[in-house]
Design an enzyme around this catalytic site. Sequence first.
Site, PDB file in Angstrom:
ATOM      1  N   GLY A  64      21.116  39.253  11.114  1.00 33.75           N
ATOM      2  CA  GLY A  64      21.149  40.683  11.359  1.00 33.75           C
ATOM      3  C   GLY A  64      22.247  41.454  10.669  1.00 33.75           C
ATOM      4  O   GLY A  64      22.457  42.633  10.981  1.00 33.75           O
ATOM      5  N   TRP A 120      22.449  42.637   7.557  1.00 33.30           N
ATOM      6  CA  TRP A 120      21.947  43.776   6.792  1.00 33.30           C
ATOM      7  C   TRP A 120      21.431  44.870   7.730  1.00 33.30           C
ATOM      8  O   TRP A 120      21.571  46.059   7.435  1.00 33.30           O
ATOM      9  CB  TRP A 120      20.850  43.320   5.824  1.00 33.30           C
ATOM     10  CG  TRP A 120      21.429  42.781   4.535  1.00 33.30           C
ATOM     11  CD1 TRP A 120      22.671  42.261   4.361  1.00 33.30           C
ATOM     12  CD2 TRP A 120      20.800  42.744   3.253  1.00 33.30           C
ATOM     13  NE1 TRP A 120      22.855  41.881   3.056  1.00 33.30           N
ATOM     14  CE2 TRP A 120      21.721  42.150   2.354  1.00 33.30           C
ATOM     15  CE3 TRP A 120      19.547  43.095   2.786  1.00 33.30           C
ATOM     16  CZ2 TRP A 120      21.426  41.957   1.003  1.00 33.30           C
ATOM     17  CZ3 TRP A 120      19.245  42.896   1.431  1.00 33.30           C
ATOM     18  CH2 TRP A 120      20.176  42.339   0.556  1.00 33.30           C
ATOM     19  N   ASP A 175      11.769  39.101  11.595  1.00 34.47           N
ATOM     20  CA  ASP A 175      12.077  37.710  11.268  1.00 34.47           C
ATOM     21  C   ASP A 175      11.233  36.797  12.148  1.00 34.47           C
ATOM     22  O   ASP A 175      10.859  37.177  13.269  1.00 34.47           O
ATOM     23  CB  ASP A 175      13.564  37.411  11.477  1.00 34.47           C
ATOM     24  CG  ASP A 175      14.021  36.181  10.687  1.00 34.47           C
ATOM     25  OD1 ASP A 175      14.687  36.358   9.658  1.00 34.47           O
ATOM     26  OD2 ASP A 175      13.706  35.046  11.106  1.00 34.47           O
ATOM     27  N   ASP A 204       5.567  37.387  11.434  1.00 37.59           N
ATOM     28  CA  ASP A 204       5.352  36.766  10.131  1.00 37.59           C
ATOM     29  C   ASP A 204       5.143  37.861   9.085  1.00 37.59           C
ATOM     30  O   ASP A 204       4.234  38.685   9.221  1.00 37.59           O
ATOM     31  CB  ASP A 204       4.126  35.849  10.219  1.00 37.59           C
ATOM     32  CG  ASP A 204       3.872  35.071   8.944  1.00 37.59           C
ATOM     33  OD1 ASP A 204       4.612  35.275   7.958  1.00 37.59           O
ATOM     34  OD2 ASP A 204       2.923  34.260   8.934  1.00 37.59           O
ATOM     35  N   ASP A 244      16.835  39.890   2.393  1.00 43.92           N
ATOM     36  CA  ASP A 244      17.898  38.951   2.021  1.00 43.92           C
ATOM     37  C   ASP A 244      17.469  37.520   2.350  1.00 43.92           C
ATOM     38  O   ASP A 244      18.298  36.631   2.482  1.00 43.92           O
ATOM     39  CB  ASP A 244      19.193  39.304   2.764  1.00 43.92           C
ATOM     40  CG  ASP A 244      20.388  38.516   2.237  1.00 43.92           C
ATOM     41  OD1 ASP A 244      20.420  38.229   1.031  1.00 43.92           O
ATOM     42  OD2 ASP A 244      21.281  38.177   3.043  1.00 43.92           O
ATOM     43  N   LYS A 294      16.573  39.395  -2.662  1.00 42.82           N
ATOM     44  CA  LYS A 294      17.373  38.336  -3.272  1.00 42.82           C
ATOM     45  C   LYS A 294      16.508  37.508  -4.221  1.00 42.82           C
ATOM     46  O   LYS A 294      15.352  37.214  -3.924  1.00 42.82           O
ATOM     47  CB  LYS A 294      17.951  37.432  -2.184  1.00 42.82           C
ATOM     48  CG  LYS A 294      18.781  36.266  -2.722  1.00 42.82           C
ATOM     49  CD  LYS A 294      19.179  35.297  -1.623  1.00 42.82           C
ATOM     50  CE  LYS A 294      20.181  35.912  -0.688  1.00 42.82           C
ATOM     51  NZ  LYS A 294      20.669  34.934   0.327  1.00 42.82           N
TER      52      LYS A 294
END
Length: 342
Positions: free
Chosen positions: A53, A55, A76, A92, A117, A157
């Site tokens: 958490g 970000w 998530d 999901d 991320d 990322k």
Amino acid sequence: MGKTSRDKRDIYYRLAKEYKWRARSAFKLMQIDDEFHILKGVTKAVDLCAAPGSWSQVLSKRLYEVDENAKIVAIDLQPMAPIPGVIQMQGDITSEETANRVIEHFSGEKADIVICDGAPDVTGIHSLDEFMQAELILAAFNITSHVLKNDGTFLAKVFRSRNSSLLYAQLKKFFKHVYLAKPRSSRQSSCEAFVLCKNYDPPAGFVPTMKRTQLDVTDPAELSADVIDGFVTCGDLSGWDSEQSYSLDIETSYPKGSEKDASNQYEFKDVVQPPTEPAYKEALAMKKMGIFSKLEHDLEKAHKLAVAKEGAERQEKSQEEKGNIGLDDKLVEGIESIVLDN
């Protein structure tokens, strides 16, 4: 190693605990935002693969300072400890149902920015890790194509590799500007970087779908690396170096350079928010119970016994070749008892 060893060699890990960030990755998003101003004017944001958490914390801090009516949705597969002002969804990102729930939280509107991320559990096999990360980016893009408004921003990322130009070329088909950013808090020795895609502008006739397995590129000329607008290192030389070790008595402030006072002395702090439901939870419980130590001891004992038997068999075979009688069974039993006792 003592508890303070990582505080010495990873200044951003230490600063994250000092300033109540859940992970050092918070500094990566802040440095990218400082360089590109990606959160300017944002009122609806989505954080994919959000746990633990950090970000989402940055989004909460920076968006609500400007607009108290901003909305942030964090997604998530793992449960996540609550963050004030952040709508959390355990779901999901490859499911269209998840995308629809996000739009419902935004009252039928789409997001201004989607950030991700997320990264796979790395194996150490670089080519495999790159492939899994690319697949994760594809999944993130698929849901982004459902929930991101035109002219919106996507940040994810990536693991840089010789084939990275293909990914950048593919993303260039959907965004007017594609940058590759390397925040100062990201270690230079790491292949990690962040692809920043601005001004979402999908091709005419494009239909979002969760079933897309690749981002099609029809023109081979588009695969050249010059489709990236630039590689940007975020941060300046006056900041902390993520590769350097620091002593414990330095000033722990961000950004570097503020005045030091007597209350700003080193004090060890635990992590702000440990994982709520980690995938390795069962392994940790087994470790605390000493199961792994017993298994290791049993394996070592079995290995010693196997080596001893192999030596005895070689000796017996050698004696037989010389015409001698086979090794006495009592001698073998004696070797086994010595090994097992040790």
